[in-house]
Enzyme design. Structure first.
Site, PDB file in Angstrom:
ATOM      1  N   CYS A  65       0.818  -1.203   0.000  1.00 50.83           N
ATOM      2  CA  CYS A  65       0.000   0.000   0.000  1.00 50.83           C
ATOM      3  C   CYS A  65       0.862   1.268   0.000  1.00 50.83           C
ATOM      4  O   CYS A  65       1.874   1.327   0.700  1.00 50.83           O
ATOM      5  CB  CYS A  65      -0.905   0.010   1.234  1.00 50.83           C
ATOM      6  N   CYS A  69      -0.599   4.840   6.949  1.00 46.72           N
ATOM      7  CA  CYS A  69      -1.327   4.662   8.210  1.00 46.72           C
ATOM      8  C   CYS A  69      -0.413   3.956   9.221  1.00 46.72           C
ATOM      9  O   CYS A  69       0.009   2.819   8.988  1.00 46.72           O
ATOM     10  CB  CYS A  69      -2.589   3.853   7.975  1.00 46.72           C
ATOM     11  N   CYS A  72      -0.842   0.275  10.549  1.00 49.74           N
ATOM     12  CA  CYS A  72      -1.158  -0.769   9.573  1.00 49.74           C
ATOM     13  C   CYS A  72       0.075  -1.543   9.117  1.00 49.74           C
ATOM     14  O   CYS A  72       1.082  -0.963   8.717  1.00 49.74           O
ATOM     15  CB  CYS A  72      -1.852  -0.153   8.368  1.00 49.74           C
ATOM     16  N   CYS A 109     -16.667  -9.783   4.076  1.00 50.64           N
ATOM     17  CA  CYS A 109     -16.063  -8.460   3.929  1.00 50.64           C
ATOM     18  C   CYS A 109     -14.890  -8.567   2.952  1.00 50.64           C
ATOM     19  O   CYS A 109     -13.899  -9.231   3.241  1.00 50.64           O
ATOM     20  CB  CYS A 109     -15.577  -7.950   5.280  1.00 50.64           C
ATOM     21  N   CYS A 142     -19.889  -6.834   2.158  1.00 53.58           N
ATOM     22  CA  CYS A 142     -19.390  -5.495   2.481  1.00 53.58           C
ATOM     23  C   CYS A 142     -18.051  -5.325   1.765  1.00 53.58           C
ATOM     24  O   CYS A 142     -17.214  -6.239   1.775  1.00 53.58           O
ATOM     25  CB  CYS A 142     -19.219  -5.335   3.990  1.00 53.58           C
ATOM     26  N   CYS A 202     -20.518   1.039   7.162  1.00 57.11           N
ATOM     27  CA  CYS A 202     -19.799   0.380   8.239  1.00 57.11           C
ATOM     28  C   CYS A 202     -18.562   1.232   8.500  1.00 57.11           C
ATOM     29  O   CYS A 202     -17.734   1.398   7.606  1.00 57.11           O
ATOM     30  CB  CYS A 202     -19.417  -1.033   7.815  1.00 57.11           C
ATOM     31  N   ARG A 272     -19.332  -4.161  16.629  1.00 58.01           N
ATOM     32  CA  ARG A 272     -18.530  -5.350  16.309  1.00 58.01           C
ATOM     33  C   ARG A 272     -17.183  -5.313  17.019  1.00 58.01           C
ATOM     34  O   ARG A 272     -16.482  -4.294  16.948  1.00 58.01           O
ATOM     35  CB  ARG A 272     -18.305  -5.422  14.798  1.00 58.01           C
TER      36      ARG A 272
HETATM   37  S1  SF4 Z   1      -5.019   1.038   6.516  1.00 60.18           S
HETATM   38 FE1  SF4 Z   1      -3.261   0.017   5.578  1.00 60.18          FE
HETATM   39  S2  SF4 Z   1      -3.970  -0.872   3.627  1.00 60.18           S
HETATM   40 FE2  SF4 Z   1      -5.520   0.631   4.340  1.00 60.18          FE
HETATM   41  S3  SF4 Z   1      -4.869   2.568   3.342  1.00 60.18           S
HETATM   42 FE3  SF4 Z   1      -3.879   2.583   5.351  1.00 60.18          FE
HETATM   43  S4  SF4 Z   1      -1.857   1.691   4.975  1.00 60.18           S
HETATM   44 FE4  SF4 Z   1      -3.133   1.173   3.200  1.00 60.18          FE
END
Ligand code: SF4
Length: 430
Positions: A65, A69, A72, A109, A142, A202, A272
């Site tokens: 990605c 974040c 993550c 999901c 979802c 959600c 949840r």
């Molecule tokens: S949560 Fe993870 S997979 Fe989703 S956009 Fe952010 S870095 Fe990318």
């Protein structure tokens, strides 16, 4: 009337507490904990009985990605040793979904890492949804693909999606501390796009990232105002190889207080328990069922959950029952709101009888979304996982990095990277 009597009375009427009352729940002591759980349990049973909705995650595209974040394991620069693979073929995803449904899941999901989908990605997910619904027309789907562009929500809705997940994750005021490649406003916009297209919304949060009680209350009230039909509560899984790897801030008691606060603010909304359930609630998981009415079955996006059969046994042992495909998740008045807002009609999706249906708003619970915490992405960490990719994983699947030893005092031993299910040739945990 004391705090818990007030919160119970309001919850039984479907009323939202004041911000001060929500903060007071988080400030209760361990001596008061069972009273807090009991009060939230009364509200839960008023609107959801003893039913537990099971949701099953299929990670369509893992890792790689470009977003940052901090929580993550799939983020830009992540050193977490997660599986990395590009889009599953529709039949591969449908096979994974079938395993979850066979295990009792009512909702599947479909989650993909990334900032947001291209129009070609929407085509891929359309084909995947068709393959899943061909096999089981009743299953709720979802989708969680990140930030949506104009008309993409409408395309997903037309293709049969019931809901869209995009988590707010934390308060607006602290959002810039956890991600810089997109904003809180971007996330709100996507939730609103999904809702505007008639998809059930959600949208949830991640606790344990170092936020204050005020931050937690802020995001939970924001989710209520957005009209999220389902609110996934993730507890940070501090994956080794991510910026938040040292953030082991949660206790089982704290998690239960957070769940109770979310329940009181969302008395008639699906709550949840999402990623981090096993890691942070541990032996207290059954108490969480007295507050939340929904969990994920089996594994998360990049980390392993407890065995699916253990989830089912836990539900039964605690005196709850798995919600069936023909049962509505949301109480009637919420489903009516959904119908009035143009959400799906019936069936398992939104709609009047529907389950988690639409509502006014924003889950994938876990899913990622752009940024959003993909659901239960959860951390991954690696715990005692071997560095080598197990036999049976396709060549395109690449494990990342080298394992590192857990730091003293941390509980990295509780975090296990997912090595089975979607993206591998090993059977899923469902
Ligand atoms: S949560 Fe993870 S997979 Fe989703 S956009 Fe952010 S870095 Fe990318």
């Amino acid at each position: 009337m004391d705090l818990l009597d007030t919160l119970t009375a309001k919850g039984l009427r479907g009323e939202v507490p004041t911000r001060e009352e929500a903060l007071a729940v988080l400030a209760t002591t361990d001596d008061e904990l069972l009273d807090v759980v009991a009060a939230a349990g009364k509200v839960r049973r008023r609107w959801f009985g003893r039913r537990v909705k099971l949701n099953y995650l299929v990670n369509l595209k893992s890792g790689l990605c470009p977003e940052d974040c901090s929580y993550c394991s799939q983020r830009l620069g992540s050193k977490a040793e997660i599986l990395k693979y590009t889009w599953l073929k529709p039949e591969q995803a449908a096979d994974a979904a079938r395993a979850g449904v066979a295990g009792g899941a009512k909702r599947v999901c479909l989650v993909a890492s990334g900032r947001g989908p291209t129009d070609r990605d929407i085509d891929r997910v359309t084909d995947t949804m068709a393959a899943i619904k061909d096999a089981d027309p009743e299953v709720e789907i979802c989708v969680c693909l990140g930030l949506l562009s104009d008309n993409q929500a409408e395309r997903l809705k037309a293709a049969g999606a019931d809901a869209y997940n995009h988590n707010l994750n934390t308060s607006e005021s602290t959002y810039g501390d956890i991600a810089t490649t997109h904003t809180y406003a971007d996330r709100v916009d996507t939730v609103q796009k999904a809702h505007g297209a008639g998809l059930s919304a959600c949208s949830g949060l991640i606790a344990g990232m170092g936020e204050s009680d005020e931050d937690l209350v802020d995001v939970v009230f924001a989710l209520r105002e957005l009209g999220s039909d389902s609110v996934p509560v993730n507890f940070l899984i501090p994956f080794e190889g991510t910026p938040l790897a040292q953030e082991w801030n949660l206790t089982p008691q704290r998690c239960l207080r957070i769940l109770a606060m979310v329940r009181f603010v969302n008395p008639d909304t699906e709550v949840r328990i999402a990623g981090g359930r096993e890691v942070h609630l541990r032996s207290m998981q059954p108490l969480g069922l007295h507050i939340a009415n929904s969990i994920f079955l089996g594994d998360y996006l990049t980390s392993e959950g407890q065995a699916g059969q253990t989830d089912l046994d836990m539900i039964k042992d605690a005196g709850f029952e798995v919600e069936g495909a023909g049962e509505a998740t949301l109480p009637r008045h919420r489903a009516d709101i959904a119908a009035a807002s143009g959400c799906g009609s019936t069936g398992s999706g939104c709609g009047s009888t529907a389950s988690s249906g639409c509502g006014t708003t924003a889950s994938a619970a876990s899913a990622c979304g752009s940024g959003g915490g993909c659901g239960p992405c959860g951390g991954h960490g690696h715990g005692d996982e071997p560095a080598a990719v197990p036999a049976g994983i396709p060549a395109e699947v690449v494990a990342n990095g080298t394992p590192t030893e857990p730091a003293d005092g941390l509980r990295s031993d509780l975090v296990k990277v997912r090595r089975r299910g979607a993206g591998t040739e090993l059977a899923p945990n469902a």
